[in-house]
Design a protein around this motif. Structure first.
Motif, PDB file in Angstrom:
ATOM      1  N   GLN A  76       0.854  -1.174   0.000  1.00 50.21           N
ATOM      2  CA  GLN A  76       0.000   0.000   0.000  1.00 50.21           C
ATOM      3  C   GLN A  76       0.893   1.228   0.000  1.00 50.21           C
ATOM      4  O   GLN A  76       1.926   1.243   0.687  1.00 50.21           O
ATOM      5  CB  GLN A  76      -0.907   0.040   1.236  1.00 50.21           C
ATOM      6  CG  GLN A  76      -1.852  -1.133   1.359  1.00 50.21           C
ATOM      7  CD  GLN A  76      -2.815  -0.954   2.522  1.00 50.21           C
ATOM      8  OE1 GLN A  76      -3.737  -0.133   2.460  1.00 50.21           O
ATOM      9  NE2 GLN A  76      -2.618  -1.705   3.594  1.00 50.21           N
TER      10      GLN A  76
ATOM     11  N   THR B   9       1.129   5.819  -0.839  1.00 50.87           N
ATOM     12  CA  THR B   9       0.539   7.106  -1.186  1.00 50.87           C
ATOM     13  C   THR B   9       1.650   8.137  -1.334  1.00 50.87           C
ATOM     14  O   THR B   9       2.670   8.069  -0.634  1.00 50.87           O
ATOM     15  CB  THR B   9      -0.468   7.586  -0.122  1.00 50.87           C
ATOM     16  OG1 THR B   9      -0.923   8.901  -0.463  1.00 50.87           O
ATOM     17  CG2 THR B   9       0.164   7.632   1.257  1.00 50.87           C
TER      18      THR B   9
ATOM     19  N   TYR C  73      -0.996  12.748   4.221  1.00 50.28           N
ATOM     20  CA  TYR C  73      -1.982  13.440   5.043  1.00 50.28           C
ATOM     21  C   TYR C  73      -3.290  13.722   4.320  1.00 50.28           C
ATOM     22  O   TYR C  73      -4.212  14.271   4.911  1.00 50.28           O
ATOM     23  CB  TYR C  73      -1.368  14.719   5.610  1.00 50.28           C
ATOM     24  CG  TYR C  73      -0.224  14.384   6.538  1.00 50.28           C
ATOM     25  CD1 TYR C  73      -0.465  13.740   7.747  1.00 50.28           C
ATOM     26  CD2 TYR C  73       1.091  14.629   6.175  1.00 50.28           C
ATOM     27  CE1 TYR C  73       0.579  13.372   8.580  1.00 50.28           C
ATOM     28  CE2 TYR C  73       2.135  14.274   7.004  1.00 50.28           C
ATOM     29  CZ  TYR C  73       1.876  13.645   8.203  1.00 50.28           C
ATOM     30  OH  TYR C  73       2.911  13.275   9.021  1.00 50.28           O
ATOM     31  N   GLN C  74      -3.370  13.276   3.075  1.00 50.07           N
ATOM     32  CA  GLN C  74      -4.624  13.308   2.343  1.00 50.07           C
ATOM     33  C   GLN C  74      -5.042  11.888   1.961  1.00 50.07           C
ATOM     34  O   GLN C  74      -5.831  11.707   1.040  1.00 50.07           O
ATOM     35  CB  GLN C  74      -4.493  14.177   1.088  1.00 50.07           C
ATOM     36  CG  GLN C  74      -4.159  15.632   1.359  1.00 50.07           C
ATOM     37  CD  GLN C  74      -5.222  16.334   2.182  1.00 50.07           C
ATOM     38  OE1 GLN C  74      -6.420  16.123   1.979  1.00 50.07           O
ATOM     39  NE2 GLN C  74      -4.801  17.167   3.133  1.00 50.07           N
ATOM     40  N   SER C  75      -4.522  10.916   2.678  1.00 53.50           N
ATOM     41  CA  SER C  75      -4.730   9.518   2.325  1.00 53.50           C
ATOM     42  C   SER C  75      -5.393   8.754   3.469  1.00 53.50           C
ATOM     43  O   SER C  75      -5.255   9.106   4.642  1.00 53.50           O
ATOM     44  CB  SER C  75      -3.379   8.865   1.994  1.00 53.50           C
ATOM     45  OG  SER C  75      -3.474   7.459   1.947  1.00 53.50           O
ATOM     46  N   GLU C  76      -6.099   7.684   3.112  1.00 55.38           N
ATOM     47  CA  GLU C  76      -6.677   6.798   4.125  1.00 55.38           C
ATOM     48  C   GLU C  76      -5.594   6.049   4.908  1.00 55.38           C
ATOM     49  O   GLU C  76      -5.876   5.488   5.967  1.00 55.38           O
ATOM     50  CB  GLU C  76      -7.614   5.787   3.454  1.00 55.38           C
ATOM     51  CG  GLU C  76      -8.857   6.413   2.838  1.00 55.38           C
ATOM     52  CD  GLU C  76      -9.757   5.378   2.191  1.00 55.38           C
ATOM     53  OE1 GLU C  76      -9.350   4.198   2.147  1.00 55.38           O
ATOM     54  OE2 GLU C  76     -10.848   5.746   1.729  1.00 55.38           O
ATOM     55  N   LEU C  77      -4.363   6.064   4.406  1.00 57.19           N
ATOM     56  CA  LEU C  77      -3.266   5.391   5.086  1.00 57.19           C
ATOM     57  C   LEU C  77      -2.708   6.214   6.242  1.00 57.19           C
ATOM     58  O   LEU C  77      -1.807   5.758   6.950  1.00 57.19           O
ATOM     59  CB  LEU C  77      -2.131   5.092   4.096  1.00 57.19           C
ATOM     60  CG  LEU C  77      -2.486   4.176   2.913  1.00 57.19           C
ATOM     61  CD1 LEU C  77      -1.283   4.019   1.989  1.00 57.19           C
ATOM     62  CD2 LEU C  77      -2.947   2.812   3.409  1.00 57.19           C
TER      63      LEU C  77
ATOM     64  N   THR D 274      -3.675   6.848   9.133  1.00 58.38           N
ATOM     65  CA  THR D 274      -3.770   6.280  10.480  1.00 58.38           C
ATOM     66  C   THR D 274      -2.596   5.363  10.810  1.00 58.38           C
ATOM     67  O   THR D 274      -2.292   5.143  11.986  1.00 58.38           O
ATOM     68  CB  THR D 274      -5.077   5.473  10.630  1.00 58.38           C
ATOM     69  OG1 THR D 274      -5.120   4.462   9.616  1.00 58.38           O
ATOM     70  CG2 THR D 274      -6.286   6.385  10.506  1.00 58.38           C
ATOM     71  N   TYR D 275      -1.916   4.847   9.797  1.00 55.89           N
ATOM     72  CA  TYR D 275      -0.838   3.903  10.047  1.00 55.89           C
ATOM     73  C   TYR D 275       0.393   4.544  10.674  1.00 55.89           C
ATOM     74  O   TYR D 275       1.247   3.843  11.220  1.00 55.89           O
ATOM     75  CB  TYR D 275      -0.428   3.206   8.742  1.00 55.89           C
ATOM     76  CG  TYR D 275      -1.397   2.149   8.285  1.00 55.89           C
ATOM     77  CD1 TYR D 275      -1.450   0.907   8.923  1.00 55.89           C
ATOM     78  CD2 TYR D 275      -2.252   2.380   7.212  1.00 55.89           C
ATOM     79  CE1 TYR D 275      -2.342  -0.070   8.502  1.00 55.89           C
ATOM     80  CE2 TYR D 275      -3.157   1.416   6.788  1.00 55.89           C
ATOM     81  CZ  TYR D 275      -3.196   0.188   7.429  1.00 55.89           C
ATOM     82  OH  TYR D 275      -4.087  -0.769   7.025  1.00 55.89           O
TER      83      TYR D 275
END
Length: 218
Positions: free
Chosen positions: A178, A180, A184-188, A190-191
């Motif tokens: 995964q 990006t 900071y504009q990604s669903e990732l 939180t990781y």
């Protein structure tokens, strides 16, 4: 500045949470982190080229059920991480002074459960590509030391290094990839647990996009 470094180097010799040449555990720790240092069987997370250890200490404060080790060759930087860990009472933190290419001298196969590579030197010159921490020779080293299902993370502001890294892991053959180019504009987002190094804060506040990828080896 030179005097400050000398003071820090001297203090490092007395810090129990910093392993470096000359200390007994430095020569015998390989394969023995759980029994000789942490005294538990929690998974081991390693931050490579950790600098001041912001991720090492930041993750440890958030996740007490894991052990964290910051690895760097710069003793004055490791001093800072060791001091922070001590001041916060983070017992599940260690720092290791060594070069990344010698990592297999300090960890047994499958001893590591997770690796973070946070803002490494991009080594922009073509002749330095083998020194990039996502070069295939390093990926092979990580694969050897990671436990089955072990996870690798990379964060960098350098677009060229990120492109090189993405191509390298794809060609190496990984799974669960995964990535990006704008964390900071990604669903990732939180990781990364909301942790920012001093370096990252500087560039993110200037509008520089942060690249991120994660993967497991096949």
């Amino acid at each position: 500045m030179a005097r400050k470094k000398l003071i820090r180097f001297q203090e490092n010799t007395e810090k129990p949470n910093l392993l470096e040449p000359g200390k007994p555990l430095y020569e015998t720790i390989k394969g023995n982190w759980h029994t000789a240092y942490f005294n538990n069987e929690h998974p081991i997370v390693v931050e490579l080229a950790c600098g001041r250890g912001e991720y090492t200490t930041g993750l440890a404060a958030l996740i007490p059920s894991k052990n964290f080790i910051g690895v760097d060759v710069k003793g004055d930087r490791l001093w800072k991480g060791a001091v922070v860990a001590e001041s916060q009472g983070l017992q599940q933190v260690a720092f290791l002074r060594t070069q990344i290419q010698q990592l297999d001298n300090f960890f047994a196969p499958e001893e590591i459960s997770e690796i973070w590579i946070t803002f490494p030197d991009p080594r922009p010159k073509d002749r330095d590509d083998k020194r990039r921490l996502t070069h295939p020779k390093f990926l092979q080293l990580y694969q050897q030391l990671l436990a089955p299902d072990g996870l690798v993370h990379l964060k960098t502001d350098n677009a060229d290094l990120f492109a090189f890294s993405l191509q390298a892991v794809k060609e190496f053959g990984v799974r669960d990839l995964q990535f990006t180019e704008d964390l900071y504009q990604s669903e990732l987002m939180t990781y990364h647990y909301g942790i920012k190094t001093k370096y990252e804060q500087k560039y993110a506040s200037a509008g520089v996009k942060i690249n991120y990828l994660q993967f497991r080896f096949k």
